[in-house]
Scaffold this active site. Sequence first.
Site, PDB file in Angstrom:
ATOM      1  N   ASP A   1       0.843  -0.958   0.050  1.00 59.98           N
ATOM      2  CA  ASP A   1      -0.234   0.233   0.564  1.00 59.98           C
ATOM      3  C   ASP A   1       0.988   1.219   0.137  1.00 59.98           C
ATOM      4  OD1 ASP A   1       0.410   0.345   3.003  1.00 59.98           O
ATOM      5  OD2 ASP A   1      -1.376  -0.838   3.703  1.00 59.98           O
TER       6      ASP A   1
ATOM      7  N   GLU B   1      -0.321  -9.041  -1.426  1.00 58.45           N
ATOM      8  CA  GLU B   1      -1.692  -8.645  -0.181  1.00 58.45           C
ATOM      9  C   GLU B   1      -2.174  -7.672  -0.333  1.00 58.45           C
ATOM     10  OE1 GLU B   1       0.749  -5.606   2.364  1.00 58.45           O
ATOM     11  OE2 GLU B   1       1.528  -7.010   3.143  1.00 58.45           O
TER      12      GLU B   1
ATOM     13  N   GLU C   1      -2.142   4.709   3.588  1.00 61.21           N
ATOM     14  CA  GLU C   1      -2.124   3.305   2.665  1.00 61.21           C
ATOM     15  C   GLU C   1      -3.313   2.791   2.878  1.00 61.21           C
ATOM     16  OE1 GLU C   1      -0.384   4.751   5.107  1.00 61.21           O
ATOM     17  OE2 GLU C   1       2.039   4.886   4.088  1.00 61.21           O
TER      18      GLU C   1
ATOM     19  N   HIS D   1       7.495   4.588  12.488  1.00 62.77           N
ATOM     20  CA  HIS D   1       7.445   5.906  11.775  1.00 62.77           C
ATOM     21  C   HIS D   1       6.219   6.276  10.923  1.00 62.77           C
ATOM     22  CE1 HIS D   1       6.769   2.072   9.767  1.00 62.77           C
ATOM     23  NE2 HIS D   1       5.929   2.910   8.240  1.00 62.77           N
TER      24      HIS D   1
ATOM     25  N   ARG E   1       2.936   8.018   9.142  1.00 65.68           N
ATOM     26  CA  ARG E   1       2.417   9.646   8.844  1.00 65.68           C
ATOM     27  C   ARG E   1       1.780  10.247  10.015  1.00 65.68           C
ATOM     28  NH1 ARG E   1       4.243   9.728   3.797  1.00 65.68           N
ATOM     29  NH2 ARG E   1       4.907  11.472   2.480  1.00 65.68           N
TER      30      ARG E   1
ATOM     31  N   HIS F   1      13.800   5.720  11.550  1.00 64.34           N
ATOM     32  CA  HIS F   1      13.863   5.732  10.128  1.00 64.34           C
ATOM     33  C   HIS F   1      14.089   6.783   9.729  1.00 64.34           C
ATOM     34  CE1 HIS F   1      11.078   5.838   6.642  1.00 64.34           C
ATOM     35  NE2 HIS F   1      10.724   4.412   7.047  1.00 64.34           N
TER      36      HIS F   1
HETATM   37  C1  UD1 Z   1       6.834   4.710   3.053  1.00 66.73           C
HETATM   38  C2  UD1 Z   1       5.247   3.667   3.411  1.00 66.73           C
HETATM   39  C3  UD1 Z   1       5.219   3.773   4.228  1.00 66.73           C
HETATM   40  C4  UD1 Z   1       5.830   2.564   4.434  1.00 66.73           C
HETATM   41  C5  UD1 Z   1       7.327   3.275   4.691  1.00 66.73           C
HETATM   42  C6  UD1 Z   1       8.295   2.015   5.441  1.00 66.73           C
HETATM   43  C7  UD1 Z   1       4.377   5.865   1.451  1.00 66.73           C
HETATM   44  C8  UD1 Z   1       3.440   7.238   1.376  1.00 66.73           C
HETATM   45  N1  UD1 Z   1       5.140   5.653   3.063  1.00 66.73           N
HETATM   46  O1  UD1 Z   1       6.631   5.829   4.458  1.00 66.73           O
HETATM   47  O2  UD1 Z   1       3.519   3.242   4.021  1.00 66.73           O
HETATM   48  O3  UD1 Z   1       5.324   2.154   5.635  1.00 66.73           O
HETATM   49  O4  UD1 Z   1       7.255   3.936   3.444  1.00 66.73           O
HETATM   50  O5  UD1 Z   1       9.541   1.845   5.467  1.00 66.73           O
HETATM   51  O6  UD1 Z   1       4.840   5.295   0.811  1.00 66.73           O
HETATM   52  N2  UD1 Z   1      14.451   8.438   4.130  1.00 66.73           N
HETATM   53  C9  UD1 Z   1      15.192   8.824   4.129  1.00 66.73           C
HETATM   54  N3  UD1 Z   1      16.077   7.258   3.060  1.00 66.73           N
HETATM   55  C10 UD1 Z   1      14.974   6.042   2.548  1.00 66.73           C
HETATM   56  C11 UD1 Z   1      14.502   5.964   3.179  1.00 66.73           C
HETATM   57  C12 UD1 Z   1      13.381   7.056   3.536  1.00 66.73           C
HETATM   58  O7  UD1 Z   1      16.361   9.595   4.312  1.00 66.73           O
HETATM   59  O8  UD1 Z   1      15.863   5.210   2.811  1.00 66.73           O
HETATM   60  C13 UD1 Z   1      13.350  10.210   4.011  1.00 66.73           C
HETATM   61  C14 UD1 Z   1      13.808  10.949   3.349  1.00 66.73           C
HETATM   62  O9  UD1 Z   1      13.763  12.031   3.679  1.00 66.73           O
HETATM   63  C15 UD1 Z   1      12.296  11.065   2.265  1.00 66.73           C
HETATM   64  C16 UD1 Z   1      11.259  10.347   3.794  1.00 66.73           C
HETATM   65  O10 UD1 Z   1      12.213   9.496   4.240  1.00 66.73           O
HETATM   66  O11 UD1 Z   1      11.718  11.368   1.708  1.00 66.73           O
HETATM   67  C17 UD1 Z   1      10.138   9.800   3.739  1.00 66.73           C
HETATM   68  O12 UD1 Z   1      10.170   8.944   2.738  1.00 66.73           O
HETATM   69  P1  UD1 Z   1       8.858   8.294   2.302  1.00 66.73           P
HETATM   70  O13 UD1 Z   1       8.718   7.120   1.187  1.00 66.73           O
HETATM   71  O14 UD1 Z   1       8.276   9.340   1.481  1.00 66.73           O
HETATM   72  O15 UD1 Z   1       7.812   7.666   3.397  1.00 66.73           O
HETATM   73  P2  UD1 Z   1       7.876   6.791   4.397  1.00 66.73           P
HETATM   74  O16 UD1 Z   1       7.058   7.336   5.892  1.00 66.73           O
HETATM   75  O17 UD1 Z   1       9.610   5.990   4.704  1.00 66.73           O
END
Ligand code: UD1
Length: 363
Positions: free
Chosen positions: A95, A117, A131, A202, A204, A235
């Site tokens: 999701d 899933e 999600e 982690h 939102r 995270h």
């Molecule tokens: C995302 C998913 C969430 C999932 C989670 C698992 C969406 C909307 N959310 O949330 O469903 O549970 O991944 O982790 O798709 N960042 C890094 N390096 C990384 C990963 C993230 O620096 O390897 C930082 C970046 O600043 C990025 C921010 O985290 O902009 C947010 O990443 P994002 O994928 O938007 O949301 P998650 O909170 O990771």
Amino acid sequence: MKILLIFGTRPEAIKLAPILRSIKEKEDMEVIVCVSAQHRQLLDQVLTVFDIEPDYDLDIMIPNQSLFHITGSILEKIGPLLRKERPDIVVVQGDAQTAFVGALAAYYEQIPVAHVEAGLRTDDKYSPFPEEINRRLVDQIADLLFAPTEHALDNLLAEGISSEQIFVVGNTEIDALYFIRGHVQPVQRFTFPERVILVTAHRRENFSSGLSSICQSLREIARRNKDVRIVYSVHPNPNVQREVRKRLAKIERITLLDPPDYASFVHLMAASYLILTDSGGIQEAGPALDIPVLVLRDKTERMEGIYTGAAKLIGTDPERIIAETENLLRDRLTYTAMAQADNPYGDGTAAKRIIEILQARVH
Ligand code: UD1
């Protein structure tokens, strides 16, 4: 048959890796891997552990990215790729934003979609956000729906999706977990003299007040329980980093970790006494490892673990978190009942079943 896998975050990569491994054993299946790199470091860690080399890397991640950025940039980049490759089916998982946009793009090109899933629901469109809506939309688009449990199947049937499109196969999280435990050595091994409470949070919807409540309760648990070590895998999301490091750095009996690679994390989960999390995949892994899970959310789409007693939904109120945690630290009977409760998420053969169905249904 040509299959295109699209994924972008750590959990999607973990849960699609077993499918990729199984596809590679089939001579009649060609597989193309496209990563959005919605996550960069977290995704690359998983690609390394499972030895996956993407054919396409959209490399879209930017710091503190918005949903508009993720959705727009993937959609823009994936159209030409779909037109060039013309796969027989696009496979997406879960999701996250990449799954939704991947499914939408395939639909725009009138390419069939398989959803791994399928059928998870909280029935609250803002929890988890975004999600819950992502998975509903993917399930509307998908031609083949791989539901992990009977409960997920019932959710899909209740929405009017035809039973002929839905297959209950178990969750590939368990396949990935068993594979890692059997075949991959952890890079890091964590050993602490105290009982370990492993924490991840982690989401939102927890950014506003949930995360600070969680941190407040962790400080209190560490202060009151001298025989406990709280290990928080933080995270990389800047919103999470800021809040957690501000509130929990340099607190006695609290260790903050950068997210370990998946094999090391599995090792850490298995060595823990108890897990506190708002993650989806960890709610599935805990019961498979016989580790009780306290879910730091008001709603979960994974009610199966709550029903078997392997997990408990406790929200983010500090008093509740402290009371439930200390109960499991002290009450041996309650602890054992949770640890020994059934794992409802599958037996590690989901990927094999998915491949058999794809072979039979896609031409
Ligand atoms: C995302 C998913 C969430 C999932 C989670 C698992 C969406 C909307 N959310 O949330 O469903 O549970 O991944 O982790 O798709 N960042 C890094 N390096 C990384 C990963 C993230 O620096 O390897 C930082 C970046 O600043 C990025 C921010 O985290 O902009 C947010 O990443 P994002 O994928 O938007 O949301 P998650 O909170 O990771």
